[in-house]
Design a protein around this motif. Structure first.
Motif, short mmCIF file in Angstrom:
data_model
loop_
_atom_site.label_atom_id
_atom_site.label_comp_id
_atom_site.label_asym_id
_atom_site.label_seq_id
_atom_site.Cartn_x
_atom_site.Cartn_y
_atom_site.Cartn_z
N LEU A 1 -29.00 -36.33 -14.53
CA LEU A 1 -28.09 -35.26 -14.16
C LEU A 1 -27.04 -35.73 -13.17
CD1 LEU A 1 -27.74 -32.28 -14.89
CD2 LEU A 1 -29.10 -31.70 -12.88
N ALA A 2 -27.44 -36.58 -12.23
CA ALA A 2 -26.55 -36.99 -11.15
C ALA A 2 -26.81 -38.44 -10.76
CB ALA A 2 -26.76 -36.07 -9.94
N PRO A 3 -25.87 -39.07 -10.07
CA PRO A 3 -26.07 -40.45 -9.61
C PRO A 3 -27.21 -40.54 -8.60
CG PRO A 3 -23.75 -39.80 -9.43
CD PRO A 3 -24.54 -38.55 -9.70
N GLY A 4 -27.74 -41.75 -8.44
CA GLY A 4 -28.81 -41.97 -7.49
C GLY A 4 -29.47 -43.31 -7.73
N THR B 1 -22.73 -34.02 -6.71
CA THR B 1 -22.68 -33.68 -8.13
C THR B 1 -23.31 -32.32 -8.38
OG1 THR B 1 -22.74 -36.02 -8.74
CG2 THR B 1 -23.34 -34.44 -10.44
N ILE B 2 -24.45 -32.06 -7.74
CA ILE B 2 -25.09 -30.75 -7.89
C ILE B 2 -24.18 -29.65 -7.37
CG2 ILE B 2 -27.04 -29.33 -7.17
CD1 ILE B 2 -27.71 -31.53 -9.24
N ALA B 3 -23.53 -29.90 -6.25
CA ALA B 3 -22.60 -28.91 -5.70
C ALA B 3 -21.46 -28.64 -6.69
CB ALA B 3 -22.05 -29.39 -4.36
N ALA B 4 -20.96 -29.69 -7.32
CA ALA B 4 -19.87 -29.51 -8.29
C ALA B 4 -20.34 -28.72 -9.50
CB ALA B 4 -19.34 -30.88 -8.72
N LEU B 5 -21.58 -28.98 -9.95
CA LEU B 5 -22.12 -28.23 -11.08
C LEU B 5 -22.28 -26.76 -10.72
CD1 LEU B 5 -23.42 -27.90 -13.84
CD2 LEU B 5 -25.57 -28.74 -12.87
N VAL B 6 -22.80 -26.48 -9.54
CA VAL B 6 -22.97 -25.10 -9.12
C VAL B 6 -21.62 -24.40 -8.97
CG1 VAL B 6 -23.86 -23.60 -7.27
CG2 VAL B 6 -25.23 -25.53 -8.09
N GLU C 1 -36.31 -31.43 -1.89
CA GLU C 1 -36.49 -32.36 -0.78
C GLU C 1 -35.30 -33.31 -0.70
OE1 GLU C 1 -40.14 -34.37 -1.75
OE2 GLU C 1 -39.17 -35.74 -3.16
N LEU C 2 -35.19 -34.00 0.41
CA LEU C 2 -34.25 -35.09 0.63
C LEU C 2 -32.79 -34.67 0.79
CD1 LEU C 2 -35.66 -37.72 -1.93
CD2 LEU C 2 -36.12 -37.56 0.53
N SER C 3 -32.40 -33.52 0.29
CA SER C 3 -31.02 -33.03 0.41
C SER C 3 -31.05 -31.63 1.03
CB SER C 3 -30.33 -32.99 -0.95
OG SER C 3 -30.31 -34.26 -1.56
N GLY D 1 -33.26 -33.28 -5.38
CA GLY D 1 -32.73 -33.86 -4.15
C GLY D 1 -32.81 -35.37 -4.16
N SER D 2 -31.97 -36.00 -3.34
CA SER D 2 -31.89 -37.46 -3.32
C SER D 2 -31.33 -37.92 -1.99
CB SER D 2 -30.98 -37.95 -4.45
OG SER D 2 -30.70 -39.34 -4.33
N ARG D 3 -31.68 -39.13 -1.58
CA ARG D 3 -31.07 -39.71 -0.39
C ARG D 3 -29.63 -40.14 -0.65
NH1 ARG D 3 -36.41 -41.57 -0.15
NH2 ARG D 3 -37.51 -40.95 1.75
N ASP D 4 -29.27 -40.27 -1.90
CA ASP D 4 -27.92 -40.67 -2.27
C ASP D 4 -26.99 -39.46 -2.17
OD1 ASP D 4 -25.55 -41.40 -3.67
OD2 ASP D 4 -26.66 -42.93 -4.77
N PRO D 5 -25.99 -39.49 -1.30
CA PRO D 5 -25.11 -38.33 -1.15
C PRO D 5 -24.34 -37.97 -2.42
CG PRO D 5 -24.21 -40.24 0.01
CD PRO D 5 -25.61 -40.60 -0.40
N ARG D 6 -24.16 -38.94 -3.34
CA ARG D 6 -23.47 -38.63 -4.59
C ARG D 6 -24.24 -37.60 -5.41
NH1 ARG D 6 -23.30 -44.14 -7.52
NH2 ARG D 6 -25.42 -44.09 -6.65
N SER D 7 -25.55 -37.59 -5.26
CA SER D 7 -26.37 -36.65 -6.02
C SER D 7 -26.09 -35.22 -5.59
CB SER D 7 -27.85 -36.99 -5.83
OG SER D 7 -28.67 -36.04 -6.50
N ALA D 8 -26.16 -34.97 -4.29
CA ALA D 8 -25.89 -33.61 -3.79
C ALA D 8 -24.47 -33.18 -4.11
CB ALA D 8 -26.14 -33.56 -2.29
#
Length: 247
Positions: free
Chosen positions: A198-201, A21-26, A44-46, A12-19
Motif C-alpha cells: 500500500l505504501a513505501p517502507g 501516503t496513508i494521509a494522501a489516501l485518506v 503502531e509506529l505512526s 503504521g511504519s517508522r518510515d515517514p513516507r508510509s504515513a
C-alpha cells in the motif's frame, strides 16, 4: 441522524513516507465524501494512534464508528491486531459502537493500479520489452493470505499473457530476488517486479533491492494514494454503516 464516523486504520511504519501516503489516501476519501467525518489512524509506529482518534471522536459526540482496515490481506494484523484495538476502545467508552469492515483485499480492480505503477516504472527505466513478471507482497505466516497473493499474480499474468511468480518480502518464500533469478535461469532476461504494497517502507524497499540485485529491469512503486483505493474504502464503509443500523 448523524452518519457513523469513518476511521481508516493502517498498521503504521517508522518510515515517514508510509504515513504520508496513508494521509494522501485518506485525503482522497475525504474529497469523495466531504459530508462524512473521516479520520486516519495507526495501530503502531505512526501517529495518530487508533485510541487517540477514537477518544477525539467520542469527545466530539460520535457514538458510532466504522473502522476500515487499510490492509491488503486477511492475515495477523487483520485477525488479531485490529480486533484487539477495537475491543480496547469499546471497553473504555460505554455506549460506543464500533464495527470493523473487511480489509481492502486483493480484488481484481487492483490490477489497474498495478498496471499504472508498472507503466511508470518501465518508462522511467526505458524498458520496452518484458518476458516475465513478479508480484512482490509483504508475505505472511498465514498460508491463506499468501495464496490470495498467488491468485492475484496468476490473474495478472493472464491479463498480460506473461508468466508471473508471487514473491514475498518476509515470512514465506520465494523472496523477490529468488523469483527473478528463477526466471533468469529459464533464459528470461526482461523481468519486471510490481510492488503489491500500500505504501513505501522497509519491506517494499527490501523487495526492490533484492529484485534489482538479481537483475530485474524495473520495479514499480507501491500502490499509493489512488482514487480506486479511495472508492474501495468508501465501499467498505457503506457496508459497515449498514451493519450499525438497528434492526
Amino acid at each position: 441522524m448523524t452518519a457513523p464516523a469513518l476511521v481508516a486504520l493502517a498498521h503504521g511504519s517508522r518510515d515517514p513516507r508510509s504515513a504520508e501516503t496513508i494521509a494522501a489516501l485518506v485525503d482522497e476519501v475525504k474529497g469523495m465524501r466531504p459530508d462524512l467525518t473521516i479520520e486516519k489512524a495507526f495501530l503502531e509506529l505512526s501517529r495518530p494512534s487508533f485510541q487517540t482518534v477514537v477518544d477525539r471522536l467520542v469527545r466530539k459526540g460520535h457514538d458510532e464508528i466504522v473502522v476500515v482496515p487499510l490492509l491488503l490481506t486477511e492475515a495477523y494484523h487483520a485477525k488479531v491486531d485490529v480486533p484487539r484495538a477495537v475491543a480496547e476502545a469499546t471497553a473504555r467508552h460505554e455506549g460506543l459502537r464500533i464495527t470493523t469492515t473487511d480489509v481492502l483485499g486483493l480484488e481484481p480492480r487492483l490490477l489497474e493500479i498495478l498496471d499504472l505503477r508498472m507503466r511508470e516504472a518501465l518508462k522511467q527505466s526505458r524498458v520496452r520489452e518484458l518476458d516475465a513478471l513478479v508480484l512482490a507482497a509483504a508475505g505472511s505466516s498465514d498460508a491463506m493470505a499468501n495464496q490470495a497473493v498467488a491468485r492475484l499474480a496468476r490473474l495478472w499474468g493472464t491479463r498480460h499473457k506473461l508468466p508471473v511468480t508471487a514473491a514475498f518480502a518476509s515470512a514465506a518464500p520465494p523472496a523477490t530476488g529468488e523469483a527473478v533469478r528463477a526466471f533468469r535461469g529459464e533464459g528470461r532476461r526482461h523481468i519486471a517486479v510490481a510492488s503489491l504494497f500500500l505504501a513505501p517502507g522497509f519491506l517494499p524497499d527490501r523487495a526492490r533491492e533484492l529484485a534489482l540485485e538479481a537483475g530485474a529491469v524495473a520495479v514499480s512503486d507501491p500502490l499509493g494514494a489512488h482514487p480506486e483505493l479511495a472508492r474501495t474504502v468508501l465501499a467498505r464503509y457503506a457496508v459497515g454503516a449498514v451493519e450499525l443500523v438497528p434492526v
